[in-house]
Structure formats: C-alpha cells, structure tokens
Design a protein around this motif. Structure first.
Motif, PDB file in Angstrom:
ATOM      1  N   ALA A 136      35.927  41.696  35.366  1.00 53.14           N
ATOM      2  CA  ALA A 136      34.502  41.929  35.733  1.00 53.14           C
ATOM      3  C   ALA A 136      34.112  43.349  36.252  1.00 53.14           C
ATOM      4  CB  ALA A 136      34.095  40.887  36.960  1.00 53.14           C
ATOM      5  N   LEU A 137      33.304  43.699  35.626  1.00 52.14           N
ATOM      6  CA  LEU A 137      32.688  45.129  35.987  1.00 52.14           C
ATOM      7  C   LEU A 137      32.610  45.189  37.505  1.00 52.14           C
ATOM      8  CD1 LEU A 137      30.268  46.281  33.025  1.00 52.14           C
ATOM      9  CD2 LEU A 137      32.806  47.029  33.280  1.00 52.14           C
ATOM     10  N   HIS A 138      32.734  46.190  38.094  1.00 51.57           N
ATOM     11  CA  HIS A 138      32.417  46.675  39.413  1.00 51.57           C
ATOM     12  C   HIS A 138      30.808  46.764  39.221  1.00 51.57           C
ATOM     13  CE1 HIS A 138      31.449  48.999  42.943  1.00 51.57           C
ATOM     14  NE2 HIS A 138      32.412  49.017  43.338  1.00 51.57           N
ATOM     15  N   PRO A 139      30.009  46.322  40.389  1.00 52.25           N
ATOM     16  CA  PRO A 139      28.621  46.408  40.508  1.00 52.25           C
ATOM     17  C   PRO A 139      27.958  47.598  40.207  1.00 52.25           C
ATOM     18  CG  PRO A 139      29.378  45.312  42.377  1.00 52.25           C
ATOM     19  CD  PRO A 139      30.705  45.872  41.641  1.00 52.25           C
ATOM     20  N   MET A 140      28.722  48.733  40.451  1.00 49.84           N
ATOM     21  CA  MET A 140      28.329  50.310  39.886  1.00 49.84           C
ATOM     22  C   MET A 140      28.227  50.257  38.591  1.00 49.84           C
ATOM     23  SD  MET A 140      26.633  52.806  41.067  1.00 49.84           S
ATOM     24  CE  MET A 140      27.135  52.643  42.922  1.00 49.84           C
ATOM     25  N   GLN A 141      29.370  50.094  37.845  1.00 47.24           N
ATOM     26  CA  GLN A 141      29.859  49.954  36.441  1.00 47.24           C
ATOM     27  C   GLN A 141      28.607  49.209  35.618  1.00 47.24           C
ATOM     28  OE1 GLN A 141      33.708  48.707  36.708  1.00 47.24           O
ATOM     29  NE2 GLN A 141      34.452  50.554  35.642  1.00 47.24           N
TER      30      GLN A 141
ATOM     31  N   ASN B  28      27.268  55.196  52.955  1.00 53.79           N
ATOM     32  CA  ASN B  28      25.948  54.952  53.222  1.00 53.79           C
ATOM     33  C   ASN B  28      25.323  53.833  52.177  1.00 53.79           C
ATOM     34  OD1 ASN B  28      22.790  54.837  53.685  1.00 53.79           O
ATOM     35  ND2 ASN B  28      22.608  56.989  53.161  1.00 53.79           N
ATOM     36  N   PRO B  29      25.616  52.511  52.595  1.00 52.95           N
ATOM     37  CA  PRO B  29      25.227  51.309  51.737  1.00 52.95           C
ATOM     38  C   PRO B  29      23.678  51.112  51.395  1.00 52.95           C
ATOM     39  CG  PRO B  29      26.264  50.689  53.805  1.00 52.95           C
ATOM     40  CD  PRO B  29      25.938  52.049  54.171  1.00 52.95           C
ATOM     41  N   ASN B  30      23.044  51.771  52.079  1.00 53.86           N
ATOM     42  CA  ASN B  30      21.400  51.741  51.642  1.00 53.86           C
ATOM     43  C   ASN B  30      20.950  52.989  51.478  1.00 53.86           C
ATOM     44  OD1 ASN B  30      19.007  50.519  50.931  1.00 53.86           O
ATOM     45  ND2 ASN B  30      18.571  50.220  53.178  1.00 53.86           N
ATOM     46  N   PRO B  31      21.253  53.999  50.668  1.00 54.33           N
ATOM     47  CA  PRO B  31      20.593  55.303  50.466  1.00 54.33           C
ATOM     48  C   PRO B  31      19.215  55.392  50.047  1.00 54.33           C
ATOM     49  CG  PRO B  31      22.268  55.030  48.868  1.00 54.33           C
ATOM     50  CD  PRO B  31      22.070  53.741  49.611  1.00 54.33           C
ATOM     51  N   SER B  32      18.303  56.346  50.321  1.00 55.13           N
ATOM     52  CA  SER B  32      17.005  56.451  49.599  1.00 55.13           C
ATOM     53  C   SER B  32      17.556  57.169  48.901  1.00 55.13           C
ATOM     54  CB  SER B  32      16.402  57.603  50.977  1.00 55.13           C
ATOM     55  OG  SER B  32      16.839  58.697  50.797  1.00 55.13           O
TER      56      SER B  32
ATOM     57  N   ALA C 204      22.859  48.865  42.120  1.00 53.43           N
ATOM     58  CA  ALA C 204      24.312  48.493  42.806  1.00 53.43           C
ATOM     59  C   ALA C 204      24.325  48.534  44.243  1.00 53.43           C
ATOM     60  CB  ALA C 204      25.146  49.748  42.273  1.00 53.43           C
ATOM     61  N   ALA C 205      23.484  49.181  44.812  1.00 54.96           N
ATOM     62  CA  ALA C 205      23.412  49.207  46.461  1.00 54.96           C
ATOM     63  C   ALA C 205      22.693  47.816  46.781  1.00 54.96           C
ATOM     64  CB  ALA C 205      22.462  50.323  46.789  1.00 54.96           C
ATOM     65  N   GLY C 206      21.794  47.476  46.213  1.00 54.88           N
ATOM     66  CA  GLY C 206      21.156  46.259  46.182  1.00 54.88           C
ATOM     67  C   GLY C 206      22.040  45.016  45.966  1.00 54.88           C
TER      68      GLY C 206
ATOM     69  N   SER D 298      26.003  40.777  47.878  1.00 58.98           N
ATOM     70  CA  SER D 298      27.426  40.191  48.113  1.00 58.98           C
ATOM     71  C   SER D 298      27.875  40.549  49.247  1.00 58.98           C
ATOM     72  CB  SER D 298      28.213  41.158  47.000  1.00 58.98           C
ATOM     73  OG  SER D 298      27.838  41.165  45.623  1.00 58.98           O
ATOM     74  N   ALA D 299      27.470  41.337  50.211  1.00 59.59           N
ATOM     75  CA  ALA D 299      28.037  41.261  51.683  1.00 59.59           C
ATOM     76  C   ALA D 299      27.398  40.394  52.426  1.00 59.59           C
ATOM     77  CB  ALA D 299      27.694  42.810  52.245  1.00 59.59           C
ATOM     78  N   SER D 300      26.114  40.072  52.097  1.00 56.81           N
ATOM     79  CA  SER D 300      25.291  39.225  52.770  1.00 56.81           C
ATOM     80  C   SER D 300      25.820  37.583  52.376  1.00 56.81           C
ATOM     81  CB  SER D 300      23.773  39.246  52.469  1.00 56.81           C
ATOM     82  OG  SER D 300      23.147  40.432  53.108  1.00 56.81           O
TER      83      SER D 300
END
Length: 164
Positions: A83-88, A117-121, A149-151, A156-158
């Motif tokens: 499975a691809l990483h969420p960023m990929q 920074n998990p939630n960057p602007s 990917a951040a979302g 996933s963390a939530s």
C-alpha cells in the motif's frame, strides 16, 4: 575500505565502502535503490532526499560511513505491505508531479515536514519544502498533495486513537 552496518528500508546490510562514497551512490549503486535520484550533487535540488534516523537529509551531502549504525528510509521504503504511503498516494491523486524527477525527494521532504508539523498551513508547507526544487509543476499541486496527505494522516491518527 570501511565496513558499515546500516538498515535500509527495514533490511540490515553490512558492506565495505570507500570512505569517500556518498550515501546516494551507496544506495543506488550497491543496494539498487534507484528511486533515490541524483540531481545536482551540490545539495541544491533535494532530489536525493532520504530519511536518516527519522530525519530528512540530502543523501548527496552524507557519506555512507556517516550512516553506519543508522536507519535509512528511501522512497521505496515508504510503501508498506503493498500500500502506498499517504504522501505517495496524495502526490498521485493530486497530480503533484509532472516529469517526476524531483518527486522522490519532494515526497521524502514532505513526510518529514508532516512529522514535525502534522497540520501545516500553505505557507508552512511552502517553507518546509523550499530545499527541494521542482522545475515543472509550479508547486501548487505539490502543496495540495501535502495538504491532502496531512488530512489523511491526521484522520488515520484519529481513527487509531478511537480504537484505543
């Protein structure tokens, strides 16, 4: 020759290397990790970015002997169990690439950015990837990919927190 012991993408390697061998050349030529791209050889472009002990580094500025005892993750090591990483996945879905030359390094830098920074602007994303150059995209879709990917990674963390 110097002997190094290093874990690359979860696999342990013991190899003899010339002391002057750059990590990027070791990864590509000795281990066959050709997803790590040689761009400029001057640390300006970031195409060769990998993670060394969890932090993004430009592998054209690190000697292989400096990675001795360390853990290296390349673009090939991001995908897990097919499975691809969420960023990929986000780079693919948001068209965050054109020619693809910068993509491995850009993805690795972006993953490192979200670790810090998990939630960057949008501004923080642009600043966070400024050491990686893209000559094709204009960066807008790259920024969108990092946001997506951040979302997804936050979701996933939530979800993991709710299971506990």
């Amino acid at each position: 020759m110097s002997q190094i012991n290093v874990r690359v993408d979860g696999v342990a390697y013991t190899d003899d290397v010339e002391p002057r061998t750059l990590l990027v050349h070791y990864l590509r030529e000795q281990l066959g990790k050709v997803g790590t791209v040689i761009g400029c050889d001057t640390s300006n472009c970031g195409a060769c970015t990998v993670h060394l002990d969890g932090a993004a580094v430009k592998s054209c500025t690190v000697l292989a002997v400096q990675a001795d005892g360390g853990e290296v993750t390349t673009i090939e090591g991001l995908a897990q169990d097919g499975a691809l990483h969420p960023m990929q996945k986000a780079f693919h879905e948001m068209h965050g690439l054109q020619c693809g030359f910068c993509t491995p390094g850009m993805i690795m830098a972006s993953v490192d950015l979200l670790r810090e920074n998990p939630n960057p602007s949008e501004t923080e994303i642009r600043e966070g990837i400024e050491g990686n150059l893209c000559r094709c995209t204009g960066y807008q879709n790259i920024v969108r990919a990092v946001q997506q990917a951040a979302g997804e990674m936050a979701g996933s963390a939530s979800a993991r927190e709710e299971v506990r």
